[in-house]
Design a protein around this motif. Structure first.
Motif, PDB file in Angstrom:
ATOM      1  N   ARG B  13       0.824  -1.206   0.000  1.00 57.88           N
ATOM      2  CA  ARG B  13       0.000   0.000   0.000  1.00 57.88           C
ATOM      3  C   ARG B  13       0.858   1.257   0.000  1.00 57.88           C
ATOM      4  N   PHE B  14       1.937   1.177   0.769  1.00 55.93           N
ATOM      5  CA  PHE B  14       2.832   2.333   0.853  1.00 55.93           C
ATOM      6  C   PHE B  14       3.414   2.629  -0.530  1.00 55.93           C
ATOM      7  N   ARG B  15       3.856   1.566  -1.175  1.00 55.02           N
ATOM      8  CA  ARG B  15       4.448   1.731  -2.496  1.00 55.02           C
ATOM      9  C   ARG B  15       3.416   2.290  -3.477  1.00 55.02           C
ATOM     10  N   GLN B  16       2.155   1.813  -3.333  1.00 57.87           N
ATOM     11  CA  GLN B  16       1.096   2.308  -4.210  1.00 57.87           C
ATOM     12  C   GLN B  16       0.862   3.800  -4.000  1.00 57.87           C
ATOM     13  N   ALA B  17       0.861   4.185  -2.715  1.00 59.30           N
ATOM     14  CA  ALA B  17       0.651   5.603  -2.412  1.00 59.30           C
ATOM     15  C   ALA B  17       1.779   6.438  -3.011  1.00 59.30           C
ATOM     16  N   MET B  18       3.010   5.905  -2.899  1.00 62.25           N
ATOM     17  CA  MET B  18       4.167   6.621  -3.461  1.00 62.25           C
ATOM     18  C   MET B  18       4.066   6.676  -4.988  1.00 62.25           C
ATOM     19  N   THR B  23       3.437   9.684  -9.871  1.00 58.37           N
ATOM     20  CA  THR B  23       2.781   9.855 -11.167  1.00 58.37           C
ATOM     21  C   THR B  23       2.172  11.244 -11.302  1.00 58.37           C
ATOM     22  N   TRP B  24       1.339  11.621 -10.349  1.00 60.89           N
ATOM     23  CA  TRP B  24       0.594  12.869 -10.492  1.00 60.89           C
ATOM     24  C   TRP B  24       1.427  14.083 -10.133  1.00 60.89           C
ATOM     25  N   GLY B  25       2.198  13.968  -9.058  1.00 62.02           N
ATOM     26  CA  GLY B  25       3.094  15.077  -8.709  1.00 62.02           C
ATOM     27  C   GLY B  25       4.086  15.304  -9.836  1.00 62.02           C
ATOM     28  N   GLY B  26       4.625  14.190 -10.330  1.00 60.46           N
ATOM     29  CA  GLY B  26       5.605  14.272 -11.407  1.00 60.46           C
ATOM     30  C   GLY B  26       5.005  14.892 -12.651  1.00 60.46           C
ATOM     31  N   LEU B  27       3.793  14.461 -13.001  1.00 58.33           N
ATOM     32  CA  LEU B  27       3.171  14.978 -14.234  1.00 58.33           C
ATOM     33  C   LEU B  27       2.973  16.490 -14.147  1.00 58.33           C
ATOM     34  N   VAL B  28       2.364  16.925 -13.024  1.00 56.64           N
ATOM     35  CA  VAL B  28       2.031  18.346 -12.895  1.00 56.64           C
ATOM     36  C   VAL B  28       3.300  19.196 -12.944  1.00 56.64           C
ATOM     37  N   ALA B  29       4.381  18.679 -12.313  1.00 56.38           N
ATOM     38  CA  ALA B  29       5.607  19.479 -12.263  1.00 56.38           C
ATOM     39  C   ALA B  29       6.472  19.290 -13.497  1.00 56.38           C
ATOM     40  N   SER B  30       6.230  18.211 -14.251  1.00 58.29           N
ATOM     41  CA  SER B  30       7.200  17.850 -15.301  1.00 58.29           C
ATOM     42  C   SER B  30       7.320  18.932 -16.372  1.00 58.29           C
ATOM     43  N   ALA B 171       9.646  13.788  -6.039  1.00 57.12           N
ATOM     44  CA  ALA B 171       9.532  12.810  -7.121  1.00 57.12           C
ATOM     45  C   ALA B 171      10.766  11.908  -7.177  1.00 57.12           C
ATOM     46  N   LEU B 172      11.945  12.458  -6.889  1.00 56.39           N
ATOM     47  CA  LEU B 172      13.160  11.628  -6.897  1.00 56.39           C
ATOM     48  C   LEU B 172      13.079  10.562  -5.808  1.00 56.39           C
ATOM     49  N   VAL B 173      12.708  10.999  -4.595  1.00 58.70           N
ATOM     50  CA  VAL B 173      12.673  10.042  -3.481  1.00 58.70           C
ATOM     51  C   VAL B 173      11.557   9.025  -3.688  1.00 58.70           C
ATOM     52  N   SER B 174      10.354   9.494  -4.087  1.00 59.48           N
ATOM     53  CA  SER B 174       9.264   8.545  -4.305  1.00 59.48           C
ATOM     54  C   SER B 174       9.598   7.624  -5.485  1.00 59.48           C
ATOM     55  N   GLY B 175      10.326   8.158  -6.453  1.00 57.06           N
ATOM     56  CA  GLY B 175      10.734   7.337  -7.589  1.00 57.06           C
ATOM     57  C   GLY B 175      11.655   6.207  -7.168  1.00 57.06           C
ATOM     58  N   ILE B 176      12.569   6.503  -6.241  1.00 56.00           N
ATOM     59  CA  ILE B 176      13.475   5.450  -5.743  1.00 56.00           C
ATOM     60  C   ILE B 176      12.663   4.378  -5.016  1.00 56.00           C
ATOM     61  N   ILE B 177      11.648   4.835  -4.248  1.00 53.39           N
ATOM     62  CA  ILE B 177      10.845   3.875  -3.471  1.00 53.39           C
ATOM     63  C   ILE B 177      10.051   2.949  -4.390  1.00 53.39           C
ATOM     64  N   ILE B 178       9.450   3.514  -5.470  1.00 58.62           N
ATOM     65  CA  ILE B 178       8.590   2.656  -6.290  1.00 58.62           C
ATOM     66  C   ILE B 178       9.365   1.845  -7.315  1.00 58.62           C
ATOM     67  N   HIS B 179      10.653   2.155  -7.499  1.00 56.08           N
ATOM     68  CA  HIS B 179      11.457   1.395  -8.454  1.00 56.08           C
ATOM     69  C   HIS B 179      11.844   0.082  -7.799  1.00 56.08           C
TER      70      HIS B 179
END
Lengths: 116, 547
Positions: B13-18, B23-30, B171-179
């Protein structure tokens, strides 16, 4: 000029080291070779690659000093890895041949420079 | 309550939340981050770009630091002083930059009566204003740097960039977590496999350059630490100037008194300061000239060699003088760093961010890794749409197709549109008539108009066409730039080679390389589209035959 040479030397060693580390993984080894990667060979590749990466610190630090040298070296590691991944994806044989040649040239020049 | 705790404890669940956050934080800021990254990466070579954008500057005169005498410097200051006394007697600030290797003219800037900054450049020999024929008015490479840290929008822009940089760190930290397979996939890039390839490219570009990306985002925030975190200063100091005086280890800024007072001859202040520092100076500013609070600051010449290979730059020397009486207020000795450790830490991070500690070697490393970051932003934004183009995830109910279309249009103009605008900026520099008033401002306005045009184009064309058309525009503009340069200025690659102007050779070759890369990208996209068309027609064929 000396700066350029030493930086090229550092990049060559980083590139060869990164190449070796990735080829020690079965997935990338199979991109080059149909034979199966043995555990012993994988270990050897990994050891040699780590040694190459450690060696690559020397030309960079000799140019920049320890503090800035490590910063520049970290940058070079990334640059070399990006180069390697790009070449491996499109021209795997060329990428690997280049790594081998650069490893030899890199080590040889290190020894020559160190002795002279 | 119990339930939420149980849910939070599940690692899945944690990974899903990340993943959702990424996805959305990254998209809006990308979109904004792509702009920040692309212009920042180009801005690594701001001086080289400024050099290319000023083809006439070399004709103003050569400046040789070796033969530069104090007499020449004093003459330059006298000329600048006369000009400023004449044109801006009621100013809050005068600034005089002496001729240097990068720029052989005398550079002046001042605040006019409306508190707006004005600039002028004088011929170092005659002291007369340079004409547009001698030097085109341009922002040069600074345009990219200003886009990078403030979108040309002042403090509001700095805040916006800071906001998006924070999202980048998230996004970098959450990206590391979901990878899930960060080490297994470390060197993996499989081209020609659709969505898989986009994900690989996104992962490889970010994982391989991760130390750089974390460093550049964090140090970028630290550059503006007092802007982003002002509360500490507000809580502890009556006025920010007290804080800055303490940080810079200098006397406090003197507020205006409103009492008129004649300015002490600036040339004499300059000469005095050089004697005190025992080295040549290169810059002098006068705060509140004409007021009894007037202060002159004289800066010693920055010696590049002394600071190459250093993260903590040594002082170039600085002298602060009372600009009414000529009395010495403060002297900062050259070649030392006499400020607090906290300030030293901030300075080191600033140097790390600015990439000015190791000449071209370090700049090229930053350029390549900055491009990796730019690719990370672009592939991330594209991946979002690639995932949903095949199968809608219906996040917005019936509105989903419309939202997807809007995201696609924004993707196109934020990525390929900005690339077109950046290269077109160089065309504008060559094609815009020299006599245009506020020429530098128009260069930037046209940059934004072209970018806006790309948004319009993306909105009017089908997505797959729009991508290819804009990339084709980018490639054509890049490949033809050296020709436009030749037609408008008579200068070209071989000319630069012959002159040994390696900065311009590097500039034009890099632009050409990007043109070639643009063509390759178009080829890949076309091949992929043909494959998709074939697949689609294969699926629909039996149907049409039976009908």
């Amino acid at each position: 000029m000396q700066m350029l040479l030493m930086m090229l030397l550092g990049t060559a060693l980083c590139y060869a080291g990164m190449a070796g580390l990735s080829l020690a993984m079965p997935r990338h080894y199979s991109q080059l070779n149909s034979a199966k990667l043995s555990a012993g060979y994988s270990h050897l590749l990994r050891l040699v690659s780590i040694a190459l990466l450690v060696f690559s610190l020397w030309p960079v630090i000799s140019m920049w000093g320890v503090v800035v040298g490590i910063v520049v070296w970290l940058g070079l590691l990334s640059v070399a890895a990006v180069l390697w991944v790009g070449l491996l994806a499109y021209w795997p044989r060329f990428a690997a041949a280049k790594a081998l040649i650069l490893a030899f040239i890199g080590l040889a020049s290190c020894i020559i420079l160190w002795l002279s | 309550m119990k339930q939420t705790i149980a849910v939070n404890n599940e690692p899945g669940r944690f990974r899903q939340a990340m993943a959702w956050l990424h996805t959305w934080g990254g998209l809006v800021a990308s979109w904004a981050l792509f702009a920040i990254f692309l212009t920042g990466t180009i801005g690594v070579f701001d001086d080289a770009i400024t050099h290319w954008m000023n083809p006439e500057r070399a004709m103003v005169g050569e400046f040789d630091p070796q033969t530069n005498t104090q007499q020449q410097r004093l003459v330059a200051v006298t000329k600048a002083e006369a000009y400023l006394r004449d044109i801006a007697p009621q100013s809050h600030l005068w600034r005089i930059r002496l001729p240097s290797e990068a720029d052989p003219a005398i550079g002046l800037s001042w605040e006019d009566e409306n508190e707006e900054f004005q600039q002028a450049r004088l011929d170092p020999v005659s002291g007369k204003l340079l004409t547009q024929q001698q030097e085109r008015e341009t922002q040069g490479g600074h345009h990219f740097v200003h886009m990078h840290f403030e979108f040309h929008a002042g403090t509001a822009g700095i805040w916006l960039v800071g906001f998006f940089t924070m999202i980048m760190l998230v996004a970098l930290v959450s990206g590391i977590i979901i990878h899930k397979r960060i080490f297994k996939d470390f060197f993996t890039f499989r081209p020609g496999k659709g969505q898989r390839s986009w994900l690989d490219a996104h992962n490889a570009s970010s994982v391989l350059s991760l130390p750089f990306q974390l460093m550049i985002a964090y140090t970028g925030l630290i550059v503006f630490v007092t802007v982003y975190m002002p509360v500490g200063v507000i809580a502890n100091y009556d006025h920010p100037r007290t804080f800055f005086a303490e940080v810079f280890n200098q006397p406090e800024h003197r507020p205006e008194t409103g009492i008129e007072a004649e300015v002490y001859p600036v040339t004499e202040l300059f000469e005095k300061a050089e004697a005190l520092m025992e080295k040549p100076a290169s810059f002098i500013s006068v705060e509140h000239p004409g007021d009894s609070s007037a202060v002159a600051k004289v800066f010693g010449l920055f010696e590049k060699e002394k600071n190459t290979g250093r993260l903590l730059f040594l002082s170039s020397g600085q002298v602060i003088l009372d600009a009414v009486t000529g009395e010495l207020l403060h002297i900062e000795a050259p070649d030392v760093f006499d400020k607090s450790n906290a300030f030293a830490a901030q300075r080191i991070m600033r140097t790390l961010h600015f990439a000015n500690f190791g000449g071209y070697t370090v700049r090229w490393i930053y350029f390549i890794l900055g491009m990796a970051g730019t690719i990370m932003m672009a592939t991330g934004a594209i991946l979002f749409m690639v995932k949903r183009r095949q199968r809608s995830l219906n996040e917005f109910g019936v509105q989903t197709p419309k939202v997807y279309r809007a995201i696609e249009v924004l993707n196109i103009s934020a990525i390929s549109g900005l690339m077109v605008a950046c290269i077109a900026f160089f065309w504008v520099n060559r094609l815009l008539p020299l006599e245009v008033a506020d020429r530098a401002g128009w260069e930037i306005k046209l940059f934004f108009f072209i970018w806006l045009g790309s948004l319009l184009h993306a909105a009017l064309r089908p997505a797959s066409r729009a991508w290819i058309e804009q990339l084709a525009g980018f490639a054509a503009l890049s490949l033809l730039l050296p020709i436009v340069n030749w037609l408008t200025t008579g200068q070209h690659l071989f000319h630069y080679f012959a002159q040994g102007d390696w900065s311009n050779v590097g500039f034009e070759l890099t632009v050409l390389l990007f043109g070639v890369l643009g063509i390759f990208t178009i080829k890949i996209l076309k091949r992929k589209q043909q494959k998709t068309i074939k697949e689609v027609s294969r699926v629909y064929k039996p149907k049409s035959e039976s009908a």
